[in-house]
Scaffold this motif. Structure first.
Motif, short mmCIF file in Angstrom:
data_model
loop_
_atom_site.label_atom_id
_atom_site.label_comp_id
_atom_site.label_asym_id
_atom_site.label_seq_id
_atom_site.Cartn_x
_atom_site.Cartn_y
_atom_site.Cartn_z
N ASP A 350 0.84 -1.21 0.00
CA ASP A 350 0.00 0.00 0.00
C ASP A 350 0.87 1.26 0.00
N ALA A 351 1.92 1.24 -0.85
CA ALA A 351 2.86 2.36 -0.82
C ALA A 351 3.41 2.65 -2.20
N LEU A 352 3.71 3.93 -2.42
CA LEU A 352 4.49 4.36 -3.57
C LEU A 352 5.93 4.45 -3.10
N LYS A 353 6.80 3.65 -3.71
CA LYS A 353 8.20 3.57 -3.27
C LYS A 353 9.10 4.42 -4.17
N VAL A 354 9.92 5.23 -3.55
CA VAL A 354 10.91 6.02 -4.26
C VAL A 354 12.27 5.35 -4.06
N HIS A 378 2.54 12.33 -3.07
CA HIS A 378 1.31 11.92 -2.37
C HIS A 378 0.12 11.97 -3.31
N ARG A 379 0.08 12.94 -4.21
CA ARG A 379 -1.00 12.95 -5.21
C ARG A 379 -0.90 11.73 -6.11
N MET A 380 0.32 11.39 -6.50
CA MET A 380 0.50 10.25 -7.39
C MET A 380 0.21 8.94 -6.68
N ALA A 381 0.56 8.86 -5.40
CA ALA A 381 0.26 7.64 -4.63
C ALA A 381 -1.24 7.40 -4.59
N LYS A 382 -2.00 8.45 -4.36
CA LYS A 382 -3.46 8.32 -4.34
C LYS A 382 -3.98 7.88 -5.70
N PHE A 383 -3.42 8.45 -6.75
CA PHE A 383 -3.82 8.09 -8.11
C PHE A 383 -3.54 6.61 -8.38
N ALA A 384 -2.44 6.11 -7.84
CA ALA A 384 -2.06 4.71 -8.05
C ALA A 384 -2.81 3.76 -7.13
N GLY A 385 -3.63 4.29 -6.24
CA GLY A 385 -4.39 3.45 -5.34
C GLY A 385 -3.64 3.02 -4.11
N THR A 386 -2.61 3.78 -3.72
CA THR A 386 -1.85 3.48 -2.51
C THR A 386 -1.98 4.63 -1.51
#
Length: 400
Positions: A350-354, A378-386
């Motif tokens: 449940d994460a966007l990893k950098v 954070h905007r992109m994480a929400k878009f990706a469903g995380t």
């Protein structure tokens, strides 16, 4: 002769690509269709490290956008269709009449090429595939060629009926009606494309004229080669001939554009280029994460000349030879490409990893820029469903 400064060229170019204004808007319905019409097309790609390229392109301009919004225009409204420009793309259906030229040229070209490049026998399968779809409805490549040996899956090793299916699409006899888990489903064109666009048959000269005009209006300034490459339907020689005629008519002028290295390069532009420039806004102080296939970066050489940003995607580069990473996103801030970031969505965590970020050599990575990056992540994480953003150890790298 008008000379554009490099900063003016960047500002105009970004405005033409809908990256010069604040990223707002409904991102659906008429607003989404207007955006795609403004861009001309949006490239479709299957790689989904965060989200597929076409969705990333639209999200970077419309943060409210969600993938289902594109499906509605493609599969219900039929105001978009899927075909080729320089690559597979979604295109406003209003433009469909000018693809008849491409269909005709593909027919002659692909019969010659594919008889050499692919397994033999595809032409003998064409009528059978058409008859099957006419009788049974839309289908994918796995639904044709019963009993034909399947190959490796590579484009060079399609079974004959799959080649026939793709040939029928490339020549306009079939159209993509929808996708199922990204698999193309083809149907008879007259079941997909509204009749008014099928009956509109421009002449070859009218099509060349439209393609050049439409390309120039979306690029702002261009060489004849760039005009031809925009839709990838006509030749540079045809574009050069069009430019000569348009110059004689006063429809375009020659200008000089200052490149990032200070050199001057001749381009063609509309006579009102300075008025266009006056209307172009100053790009906002927001950091945006762009798809590697963003229209603003499609022409890598042009992006390098105008922005001084050298970018090559490394999907097909062996891991040990990659300079950056498998799928690295360019970073746009105001009118500059300031770096590139290796990020991916791990939905199991449940994460966007950098994994890594490389600033460009001229860019210092201070607190303000970091805050803008985190807001965009954070905007992109929400878009990706995380729900979260996590940074790997030593994620901020030295410029290369």
């Amino acid at each position: 002769m008008i000379t554009l400064s490099n900063s003016d060229a960047r500002r105009l170019f970004l405005d033409k690509h809908a990256l010069g204004e604040a990223p707002t808007g409904a991102g659906k319905g008429a607003d989404l269709l207007d955006l795609i019409s403004r861009l001309g097309f949006v490239q479709v790609d299957s790689v989904r490290t965060v989200e597929r390229a076409h969705h990333m392109i639209l999200f970077s301009r419309r943060p409210a956008y969600r993938p289902k919004n594109l499906d509605a225009l493609l599969e219900k409204d039929r105001s978009l269709f899927e075909h080729w420009t320089h690559d597979a793309s979604v295109i406003p259906t209003e433009f469909y009449p000018y693809w008849h030229l491409r269909f005709a040229r593909n027919d002659a070209l692909l019969r010659k090429r594919w008889s050499v490049w692919r397994r033999g026998g595809f032409e003998e399968k064409i009528q059978g595939v058409l008859d099957q779809i006419a009788a049974q409805g839309g289908c994918g490549s796995g639904d044709v060629g019963d009993g034909e040996a399947r190959g490796s899956g590579g484009w060079w090793d399609w079974h004959p009926s799959k080649t026939a299916l793709e040939f029928l699409w490339q020549t306009g006899q079939l159209a993509v009606s929808r996708r199922e888990q990204f698999r193309k489903i083809f149907d008879l064109t007259n079941r997909v494309i509204p009749e008014t666009h099928l009956q509109n048959l421009p002449t070859e000269n009218d099509s060349v004229d439209w393609l050049c005009n439409a390309a120039l209006d979306r690029l702002g300034f261009a060489t004849n080669g760039e005009l031809a490459a925009f839709w990838a339907t006509i030749s540079a020689a045809e574009a050069r001939k069009w430019c000569d005629k348009a110059l004689d008519k006063g429809e375009i002028n020659q200008i000089e554009v200052t490149q990032n290295d200070g050199s001057l390069r001749k381009h063609f532009a509309r006579p009102d280029i300075l008025t266009q420039l006056d209307r172009a806004p100053q790009p906002p102080n927001r950091l945006r994460i762009l798809s590697p296939f963003d229209p603003a970066l499609r022409d890598r050489k042009r992006a390098e000349r105008v922005f001084g940003f050298h970018y090559r995607i490394e999907i097909f580069t062996p891991a040990a030879k990659r300079q950056y990473g498998y799928y690295v996103f360019p970073l746009l801030e105001q009118d500059k490409l300031v770096g590139r970031i290796d990020a991916s969505a791990d939905r199991s965590l449940d994460a966007l990893k950098v994994t890594a970020l490389w600033p460009e050599r001229s860019i210092s990575w201070g607190r303000g820029r970091q805050q803008r990056l985190e807001a965009e992540l954070h905007r992109m994480a929400k878009f990706a469903g995380t729900s979260n953003v996590v940074f790997a150890d030593n994620w901020l790298r030295d410029p290369k």
